[in-house]
Design a protein around this motif. Structure first.
Motif: not given
Length: 297
Positions: A47-50, A215-221, A246-249
């Protein structure tokens, strides 16, 4: 027509060549492929986040390149471009399997889409109007509504609330005509995830690794969150052990919601670049590329 790379490909190559920092994250991701599935140190989910702009997408791209080019993995990556779960699943399948090589999934997709068309024909077009309120009927969730043909101002699906209202109106209309039409169609998760998991198992037997990137999980969640958790927890069937997700958001996956997966998850927090890394990114200290050329007047 020549075989020379496109402008976009040359730009991607230069961006990869200028990739700086994140050595520890890349090393950990690489080492994970050499760890046996039974080893408790092995991670199945990263989980990539930042914050926005710290390089999450670029790191996800580097993870994908590493998995594909160094580890021989079959990979697929999706971001916010596919609208809804149906489009997301279809996009991943098209990346993983050549056209015509996912017949079971394609058949399930065609059947699901026909069910939606039948439901829409029974309910009539969705038009703008006040919400009738109440809960969404069973099986008519947000992702289902996103798959239905919509007319009028709702066509742009500008908000979750509008789409939810549309789903409720469709479901109500179908229930009112239940004596004359087929039952409410299943949601996309129930209809399409089992054949998707079956495809993953088939492919897992043909390649060393499978790697999926969200990627851009904050929009697809809103439409992937519940589905992704249920996928990892095994609701739609067990997943192959040579699969890495891998989930990036911008936000990390909530430990409370993902408690059943924490022992198999690696959080990858990204902080802003150090001063040295920022200078390298700007080309001030890069020994190979040097500084950017001065602009021409």
């Amino acid at each position: 027509m020549t075989d020379s790379p496109s402008m976009q490909e040359l730009m991607r190559r230069r961006r990869r060549a200028r990739f700086v920092g994140r050595r520890d994250e890349l090393a950990d991701f690489r080492a994970n492929f050499t760890t046996a599935p039974e080893d408790e140190r092995r991670r199945f989910l990263f989980n990539i986040h930042g914050d926005a702009g710290v390089g999450k997408t670029l790191l996800a791209e580097q993870f994908q390149r590493l998995a594909r080019e160094e580890m021989g993995a079959l990979t697929a990556r999706v971001d916010e471009k596919p609208e809804g779960l149906v489009a997301t699943l279809e996009s991943m399948v098209r990346q993983l399997a050549p056209k015509g090589a996912a017949k079971h999934f394609d058949k399930a997709l065609a059947s699901y889409q026909q069910q939606l068309r039948d439901a829409q024909a029974a309910a009539g077009p969705i038009e703008e109007g006040p919400s009738t309120g109440g809960k969404l009927v069973a099986g008519m969730g947000l992702a289902v509504a996103q798959s239905l043909p919509v007319v009028g101002p709702l066509a742009s699906a500008v908000s979750t609330e509008q789409v939810s209202q549309a789903a409720h109106r469709v479901g109500t209309a179908i229930n009112e005509r239940a004596h004359a039409v087929d039952p409410v169609p299943p949601g996309p998760a129930e209809a399409l995830t089992p054949p998707f998991v079956a495809l993953l198992h088939r492919l897992a037997g043909e390649v060393p690794w499978l790697a999926l990137f969200f990627d851009t999980y904050e929009r697809t969640e809103p439409f992937l969150g519940k589905w992704l958790l249920e996928l990892v927890e095994g609701r739609y069937g067990d997943l192959p052990s040579n699969l890495v997700l891998t989930v990036a958001g911008q936000r990390r996956l909530p430990p409370g919601d993902w408690s059943s997966c924490l022992e198999a998850m690696a959080y990858v927090p990204l902080l802003p670049f150090t001063e040295e890394e920022a200078e390298r990114l700007l080309g001030r200290r890069d020994p190979q590329l040097g500084p950017f050329p001065p602009p021409r007047h």
